[in-house]
Design a protein around this motif. Sequence first.
Motif, PDB file in Angstrom:
ATOM      1  N   THR A  55       0.819  -1.216   0.000  1.00  0.00           N
ATOM      2  CA  THR A  55       0.000   0.000   0.000  1.00  0.00           C
ATOM      3  C   THR A  55       0.854   1.268   0.000  1.00  0.00           C
ATOM      4  O   THR A  55       0.336   2.354   0.215  1.00  0.00           O
ATOM      5  CB  THR A  55      -0.900   0.014   1.245  1.00  0.00           C
ATOM      6  OG1 THR A  55      -0.070  -0.042   2.411  1.00  0.00           O
ATOM      7  CG2 THR A  55      -1.866  -1.159   1.233  1.00  0.00           C
ATOM      8  N   ARG A  56       2.147   1.116  -0.261  1.00  0.00           N
ATOM      9  CA  ARG A  56       3.040   2.270  -0.169  1.00  0.00           C
ATOM     10  C   ARG A  56       2.747   3.338  -1.216  1.00  0.00           C
ATOM     11  O   ARG A  56       3.144   4.488  -1.054  1.00  0.00           O
ATOM     12  CB  ARG A  56       4.497   1.832  -0.314  1.00  0.00           C
ATOM     13  CG  ARG A  56       4.811   1.116  -1.631  1.00  0.00           C
ATOM     14  CD  ARG A  56       6.171   0.453  -1.599  1.00  0.00           C
ATOM     15  NE  ARG A  56       6.413  -0.304  -2.816  1.00  0.00           N
ATOM     16  CZ  ARG A  56       7.425  -0.065  -3.649  1.00  0.00           C
ATOM     17  NH1 ARG A  56       8.283   0.901  -3.388  1.00  0.00           N
ATOM     18  NH2 ARG A  56       7.580  -0.807  -4.730  1.00  0.00           N
ATOM     19  N   MET A  57       2.053   2.981  -2.288  1.00  0.00           N
ATOM     20  CA  MET A  57       1.753   3.976  -3.329  1.00  0.00           C
ATOM     21  C   MET A  57       0.487   4.777  -3.013  1.00  0.00           C
ATOM     22  O   MET A  57       0.255   5.822  -3.610  1.00  0.00           O
ATOM     23  CB  MET A  57       1.627   3.295  -4.693  1.00  0.00           C
ATOM     24  CG  MET A  57       0.397   2.444  -4.892  1.00  0.00           C
ATOM     25  SD  MET A  57       0.358   0.957  -3.856  1.00  0.00           S
ATOM     26  CE  MET A  57       1.881   0.156  -4.374  1.00  0.00           C
ATOM     27  N   ILE A  58      -0.320   4.309  -2.075  1.00  0.00           N
ATOM     28  CA  ILE A  58      -1.578   4.990  -1.761  1.00  0.00           C
ATOM     29  C   ILE A  58      -1.324   6.332  -1.078  1.00  0.00           C
ATOM     30  O   ILE A  58      -1.885   7.374  -1.460  1.00  0.00           O
ATOM     31  CB  ILE A  58      -2.469   4.105  -0.872  1.00  0.00           C
ATOM     32  CG1 ILE A  58      -2.796   2.775  -1.585  1.00  0.00           C
ATOM     33  CG2 ILE A  58      -3.744   4.840  -0.488  1.00  0.00           C
ATOM     34  CD1 ILE A  58      -3.617   2.924  -2.833  1.00  0.00           C
ATOM     35  N   GLY A  59      -0.448   6.337  -0.067  1.00  0.00           N
ATOM     36  CA  GLY A  59      -0.187   7.554   0.705  1.00  0.00           C
ATOM     37  C   GLY A  59       0.284   8.731  -0.134  1.00  0.00           C
ATOM     38  O   GLY A  59      -0.292   9.833  -0.048  1.00  0.00           O
ATOM     39  N   PRO A  60       1.324   8.561  -0.980  1.00  0.00           N
ATOM     40  CA  PRO A  60       1.770   9.679  -1.819  1.00  0.00           C
ATOM     41  C   PRO A  60       0.682  10.207  -2.754  1.00  0.00           C
ATOM     42  O   PRO A  60       0.592  11.414  -2.992  1.00  0.00           O
ATOM     43  CB  PRO A  60       2.938   9.082  -2.608  1.00  0.00           C
ATOM     44  CG  PRO A  60       3.450   7.972  -1.760  1.00  0.00           C
ATOM     45  CD  PRO A  60       2.237   7.409  -1.079  1.00  0.00           C
ATOM     46  N   LEU A  61      -0.159   9.310  -3.293  1.00  0.00           N
ATOM     47  CA  LEU A  61      -1.235   9.754  -4.181  1.00  0.00           C
ATOM     48  C   LEU A  61      -2.303  10.525  -3.407  1.00  0.00           C
ATOM     49  O   LEU A  61      -2.816  11.547  -3.890  1.00  0.00           O
ATOM     50  CB  LEU A  61      -1.862   8.554  -4.890  1.00  0.00           C
ATOM     51  CG  LEU A  61      -0.990   7.862  -5.957  1.00  0.00           C
ATOM     52  CD1 LEU A  61      -1.677   6.615  -6.471  1.00  0.00           C
ATOM     53  CD2 LEU A  61      -0.676   8.812  -7.112  1.00  0.00           C
ATOM     54  N   VAL A  62      -2.637  10.035  -2.210  1.00  0.00           N
ATOM     55  CA  VAL A  62      -3.623  10.741  -1.384  1.00  0.00           C
ATOM     56  C   VAL A  62      -3.112  12.130  -1.019  1.00  0.00           C
ATOM     57  O   VAL A  62      -3.865  13.114  -1.008  1.00  0.00           O
ATOM     58  CB  VAL A  62      -3.947   9.929  -0.118  1.00  0.00           C
ATOM     59  CG1 VAL A  62      -4.754  10.770   0.870  1.00  0.00           C
ATOM     60  CG2 VAL A  62      -4.726   8.664  -0.486  1.00  0.00           C
ATOM     61  N   LYS A  63      -1.828  12.221  -0.751  1.00  0.00           N
ATOM     62  CA  LYS A  63      -1.235  13.507  -0.392  1.00  0.00           C
ATOM     63  C   LYS A  63      -1.413  14.540  -1.510  1.00  0.00           C
ATOM     64  O   LYS A  63      -1.581  15.734  -1.252  1.00  0.00           O
ATOM     65  CB  LYS A  63       0.250  13.305  -0.082  1.00  0.00           C
ATOM     66  CG  LYS A  63       0.947  14.548   0.449  1.00  0.00           C
ATOM     67  CD  LYS A  63       2.409  14.242   0.746  1.00  0.00           C
ATOM     68  CE  LYS A  63       3.126  15.519   1.189  1.00  0.00           C
ATOM     69  NZ  LYS A  63       4.577  15.267   1.402  1.00  0.00           N
TER      70      LYS A  63
ATOM     71  N   ALA B 176      -7.206   1.367   2.473  1.00  0.00           N
ATOM     72  CA  ALA B 176      -5.918   2.055   2.549  1.00  0.00           C
ATOM     73  C   ALA B 176      -6.065   3.540   2.238  1.00  0.00           C
ATOM     74  O   ALA B 176      -5.411   4.388   2.849  1.00  0.00           O
ATOM     75  CB  ALA B 176      -4.925   1.404   1.582  1.00  0.00           C
ATOM     76  N   ILE B 177      -6.938   3.868   1.274  1.00  0.00           N
ATOM     77  CA  ILE B 177      -7.183   5.274   0.928  1.00  0.00           C
ATOM     78  C   ILE B 177      -7.811   6.007   2.115  1.00  0.00           C
ATOM     79  O   ILE B 177      -7.443   7.139   2.441  1.00  0.00           O
ATOM     80  CB  ILE B 177      -8.081   5.371  -0.324  1.00  0.00           C
ATOM     81  CG1 ILE B 177      -7.343   4.827  -1.553  1.00  0.00           C
ATOM     82  CG2 ILE B 177      -8.507   6.820  -0.574  1.00  0.00           C
ATOM     83  CD1 ILE B 177      -8.211   4.677  -2.784  1.00  0.00           C
ATOM     84  N   ILE B 178      -8.764   5.347   2.775  1.00  0.00           N
ATOM     85  CA  ILE B 178      -9.396   5.953   3.959  1.00  0.00           C
ATOM     86  C   ILE B 178      -8.367   6.151   5.070  1.00  0.00           C
ATOM     87  O   ILE B 178      -8.303   7.212   5.696  1.00  0.00           O
ATOM     88  CB  ILE B 178     -10.569   5.076   4.445  1.00  0.00           C
ATOM     89  CG1 ILE B 178     -11.686   5.058   3.396  1.00  0.00           C
ATOM     90  CG2 ILE B 178     -11.100   5.578   5.784  1.00  0.00           C
ATOM     91  CD1 ILE B 178     -12.803   4.075   3.705  1.00  0.00           C
ATOM     92  N   SER B 179      -7.537   5.134   5.290  1.00  0.00           N
ATOM     93  CA  SER B 179      -6.530   5.210   6.355  1.00  0.00           C
ATOM     94  C   SER B 179      -5.517   6.321   6.096  1.00  0.00           C
ATOM     95  O   SER B 179      -4.983   6.919   7.035  1.00  0.00           O
ATOM     96  CB  SER B 179      -5.797   3.868   6.479  1.00  0.00           C
ATOM     97  OG  SER B 179      -6.696   2.840   6.812  1.00  0.00           O
ATOM     98  N   ALA B 180      -5.248   6.594   4.800  1.00  0.00           N
ATOM     99  CA  ALA B 180      -4.287   7.637   4.448  1.00  0.00           C
ATOM    100  C   ALA B 180      -4.890   9.036   4.536  1.00  0.00           C
ATOM    101  O   ALA B 180      -4.208  10.024   4.258  1.00  0.00           O
ATOM    102  CB  ALA B 180      -3.750   7.390   3.041  1.00  0.00           C
ATOM    103  N   GLY B 181      -6.169   9.117   4.929  1.00  0.00           N
ATOM    104  CA  GLY B 181      -6.818  10.422   5.065  1.00  0.00           C
ATOM    105  C   GLY B 181      -7.413  10.955   3.789  1.00  0.00           C
ATOM    106  O   GLY B 181      -7.610  12.168   3.648  1.00  0.00           O
TER     107      GLY B 181
END
Length: 656
Positions: free
Chosen positions: A525-533, A567-572
């Motif tokens: 899920t490491r790619m989800i956080g940067p995209l959400v940001k 994962a998207i929800i968890s990343a805010g």
Amino acid sequence: MADIVKQILAKPIQLADQVIKAADEASSFKQESMELKLKTEKLAGLLRQAARASSDLYERPTKRIIDDTELVLDKALSLALKCRANGLMKRVFTIIPAAAFRKMSSQLENSIGDVSWLLRVSAPADARDDGYLGLPPIAANEPILCFIWEQIAILYTGSLEDRSDAAASLVSLARDNDRYGKLIIEEGGVGPLLKLIKDSQLEGQENAARAIGLLGRDPESVEHMIHSGVCSVFAKILKDGPMKVQAMAAWAVSELAANYPKCQDLFAQNNIIRLLVSHLAFETVQEHSKYTVAFNKATSIHAVVVASNNSNTNNVYKANDDDKQNQYQISHPLGNRTPSKMYTLVADTMAMKAGPKPLQQINNGVNQNNQAKNGNSGNTKQTHQHHQQNLSLSGTGIKGRELEDPATKANMKAMAARALWHLAKGNSPICRSITESRALLCFAVLLEKGPEDVKYNSAMALMEITAVAEKDAELRRSAFKPSSPACKAVVDQLLNIIEKEDSELLIPCIKAIGHLARTFRATETRMIGPLVKLLDEREAEVSREASIALAKFASMVNYLHLDHSKAIISAGGTKHLVQLVYFGEQIVQISALVLLCYIALHVPDSDELAQAEVLSVLEWATKQSYMTQDEKMETLLLEAKSRLELYQSRGSRGFH
């Protein structure tokens, strides 16, 4: 060619003889008829001279000028026949204005000037009186056409230096105006330009290749060039030409492929893909002069051919265990520096491909370290001679390429990546050929260490390759397996760029990650956080592409959509999406709403969705006409709203 010109000239010569005979028999306006005869005789002499030199004449202006001359002689014959009228009644009723002879004399002078210019422009360079040919009278209406004729004629008959200058002139014309480019093609400029690429010196080759690239601005023009043999000419240059010319040829290939995608396969049939990958891999990764068949069973016709070739040459190039170890070492593109994470990853990848059962490959002859260990100077010299005979990879010899200046090498890589970008667009077989080679490793290394234009073109190439892989399950499974080190290297670099938020490379890298959404494991899920940001307070286009990429993770066609949605929800991501749907620009609102609907469908019981009042957002969206114009969007919105109501209607009221 000579027979065609003689046929064109036959009728005007015959008409000229008839005019001369009719002028001799004139019974009225004898002085004017004599002047008509003299000019016609001069014109007839030039026409006969042209017939004798028919093999040297440039066909396009010849046809145009001779057609006009034929019309003039036809009018002259009509006038001369009127002057031959006998009898009082014929003379009374035959009215010949005085101005008719002046007009005819002027037209004959123009024809004389046109044919004289044609003879001069078609003559070899050493046979011309001076360098400047001037413009013929026919150029009065369209001077640029005659200038194009002159430059193309020089391409046929001029010296190497003159031909190079003529190609540069055509480059200037083609760059300035699309219509001029069309004229150059229509007047037969492609053939001599391709000949100049094959036979000229560096500057002439470069100018001619640039002209070809500029002329291919529309499908019709590119198709004309394909029929003229541009594919084989560029293949030869990319294999054996000077690096500066190879870079220009690669740029031209990218232009032609971009403007006429149907030519992609024709370039591939001429081995252009392999040659471009070779240039991309030079001093980037080793063992790049051919494709490596990474599977026991070849996955394409091209791979079968390469596997066969490798098998045939396997007995010739055998190495001991030390040689095998050195064979898969990679030269760092920036010299002897401390290995970076990317360098180490690529080296490990090459080592994995080497054993324990190494693939049958053509040894590139770099064995000098082993020769030093053996300490046998005689054998070293003999082996070195054999090495020199096998130096040529794709392009000029290794030493020749090594001696090029860094700017030329960087430009070659940039243009090779640009050509692969446009050749790969929407083409599964070509993408498969590229991914079966070392290209993915090259792109990963160049994204980390290359100059800016090399990075950009590499990112765009990866974007197109992954876009094809998104739709081609077989390509996706073979080239972008989660366990593939090459795939890991590419993903690492794409994420690194996204995290750094490099503005030039951000959009293609976001798209590439989105295209690969179906290749990632649930735990990755490491790619989800940067995209959400990127959803938070960014430029509209960046936010839009980030939401589109994330939607591919959360889409129902993605088997792991539930894990990715969580994962998207968890990343805010929820709060950012709510803000974008309410307050974002219209191009962002729709893509953000799609992603929000997917999340609501898959995780309707999420506390984060309830706290962000997503149900209220969806209810508001159903009342916005521009958000529900698309039937699929409306259906998705209603399904998400209905599912969310089922789980969170009470919770929503509690939070108000």
